[in-house]
Design a protein around this motif. Structure first.
Motif, short mmCIF file in Angstrom:
data_model
loop_
_atom_site.label_atom_id
_atom_site.label_comp_id
_atom_site.label_asym_id
_atom_site.label_seq_id
_atom_site.Cartn_x
_atom_site.Cartn_y
_atom_site.Cartn_z
N CYS A 247 0.83 -1.21 0.00
CA CYS A 247 0.00 0.00 0.00
C CYS A 247 0.86 1.26 0.00
O CYS A 247 0.57 2.23 -0.71
N ASN A 248 1.96 1.22 0.76
CA ASN A 248 2.85 2.39 0.84
C ASN A 248 3.49 2.73 -0.50
O ASN A 248 3.89 3.88 -0.72
N ASP A 250 1.96 2.06 -3.47
CA ASP A 250 0.90 2.14 -4.48
C ASP A 250 0.23 3.51 -4.40
O ASP A 250 -0.47 3.81 -3.42
N ASP A 252 -2.31 4.59 -5.68
CA ASP A 252 -3.77 4.51 -5.70
C ASP A 252 -4.35 3.90 -4.43
O ASP A 252 -5.56 3.78 -4.29
N CYS A 253 -3.48 3.49 -3.50
CA CYS A 253 -3.97 2.90 -2.25
C CYS A 253 -4.58 3.99 -1.38
O CYS A 253 -3.96 5.04 -1.14
N THR A 254 -5.79 3.76 -0.90
CA THR A 254 -6.52 4.79 -0.14
C THR A 254 -6.39 4.62 1.37
O THR A 254 -6.85 5.47 2.13
N GLU A 255 -5.76 3.54 1.81
CA GLU A 255 -5.60 3.33 3.25
C GLU A 255 -4.51 4.25 3.79
O GLU A 255 -3.63 4.70 3.06
N ALA A 256 -4.57 4.52 5.09
CA ALA A 256 -3.55 5.34 5.73
C ALA A 256 -2.21 4.62 5.69
O ALA A 256 -2.14 3.39 5.79
#
Length: 342
Positions: A247-248, A250, A252-256
């Motif tokens: 995620c970090n 990406d 486009d990743c919307t998570e914190a």
């Protein structure tokens, strides 16, 4: 010389062999030693360590084993794709498989490619670093949290009220991951994150700090000449969490953003499967050629300090590190390589 019965004919035959056939026989012997008369094309990747390794192995295979070797341009995705689909290039001496994980695993399962060894035996390195001399002065600075608590030790030259973290140039994947960690650690109130305009600018900032023996907190990776040249200490970022890291990195990743150590990406000697079948001597050679992160970083220092290309860097390694590479080959092969180097 006294010639026995048929001696004249024998002498003529010997002369004929000496003049014409022996080179052919020698070529056949070399082909037998190499195990194949096919050209072994080795991918020279676009980063310094992989490029130097390509030339090191090409020299040993050509001069030591008598192989027909060609060095071809390469990069991770196109090289792996070509190897998987066409069996060429024959060898990629430092293939980072994390970006081609699924396709590479299928290729191994299908028998189109093989992994002959780990190119970097202790794994690749990514993380945050500080100088060894800074940690010697402040022994408690072993973790990211401990360093983050001391922005005063790493002042931003343009904003001395905050510390400075040196990140990656804009557009690099490591800029995303470093910024994500900066956010996850809530560093913005006491630190600034600095993205240099290029890899060269990042290197210059690090070199300047070490030359002046000044504290610096910076992202870097290995094996590289920078980590070979300057005694840096990697900070403890805790455990590696693959999902958080994904995620970090990406956009486009919307998570914190979350805290995670950087994973160690596998770097292997990848090869088309025909190498194992047709040239087992070559396959055996590549099963022994792994180097540590520190060893590769050290060999890159010569290229960096002398502005040497991959071929010159490889030659320097072969000349000065015979104790390392001679363990990969029989003694007679090592002697041939050294003789070729003069």
């Amino acid at each position: 010389m006294i010639l026995k019965s048929g001696g004249i004919a024998a002498a003529i035959a010997v002369a004929f062999l000496s003049a014409g056939s022996l080179p052919v026989l020698a070529q056949e012997a070399d082909a037998a030693q190499c195990g194949t008369d096919r050209t072994i094309d080795i991918a020279e990747m676009t980063w310094p360590s992989a490029a130097a390794l390509a030339h090191i192995h090409a020299t040993i295979l050509s001069e030591g084993y008598g192989c027909d070797v060609a060095i071809v341009a390469g990069d991770t995705v196109p090289t792996a794709s070509s190897m998987l689909n066409r069996g060429t290039p024959a060898v990629a001496p430092e293939l980072w498989t994390s970006t081609i994980e699924d396709a590479w695993a299928k290729g191994i399962e299908d028998g189109t490619v093989v992994q002959l060894s780990d190119a970097i035996t202790d794994g690749t390195v990514e993380g945050w670093f500080i100088p060894e001399y800074t940690q010697a002065e402040h022994p408690d600075l072993t973790t990211a949290e401990a360093v983050i608590a001391r922005p005063d030790l790493f002042p931003d030259p343009e904003d001395s009220n905050k510390g400075r973290l040196y990140s990656c140039p804009p557009g690099w994947a490591c800029e995303l991951s470093t910024t994500a960690l900066f956010d996850a650690y809530d560093m913005d109130e006491t630190w600034n994150i600095f993205s240099p305009g290029s890899g060269g600018a990042l290197d210059a900032s690090i070199a300047r700090a070490f030359t002046r023996e000044e504290p610096i907190l910076f992202y870097y990776w290995g094996p590289t000449a920078i980590l070979g040249k300057y005694p840096a200490v990697q900070l403890d970022l805790g455990e590696t969490k693959p999902e958080v890291y994904a995620c970090n990195t990406d956009p486009d990743c919307t998570e914190a953003a979350g805290v995670t150590a950087y994973p160690s990406s596998p770097a292997v000697v990848g090869a088309a499967s025909w190498i194992q079948d047709e040239a087992p001597v070559v396959a055996e050679y590549f099963s022994k050629v792994g180097l540590t992160n520190a060893e590769i970083s050290e060999l890159l220092v010569y290229g960096d300090e002398n502005q040497a290309d991959a071929a010159a860097t490889a030659e320097n390694f072969l000349r000065t590190k015979q104790d390392v590479w001679s363990g990969w080959v029989p003694a007679e092969v090592a002697d041939k390589v050294m003789a070729a180097l003069g």
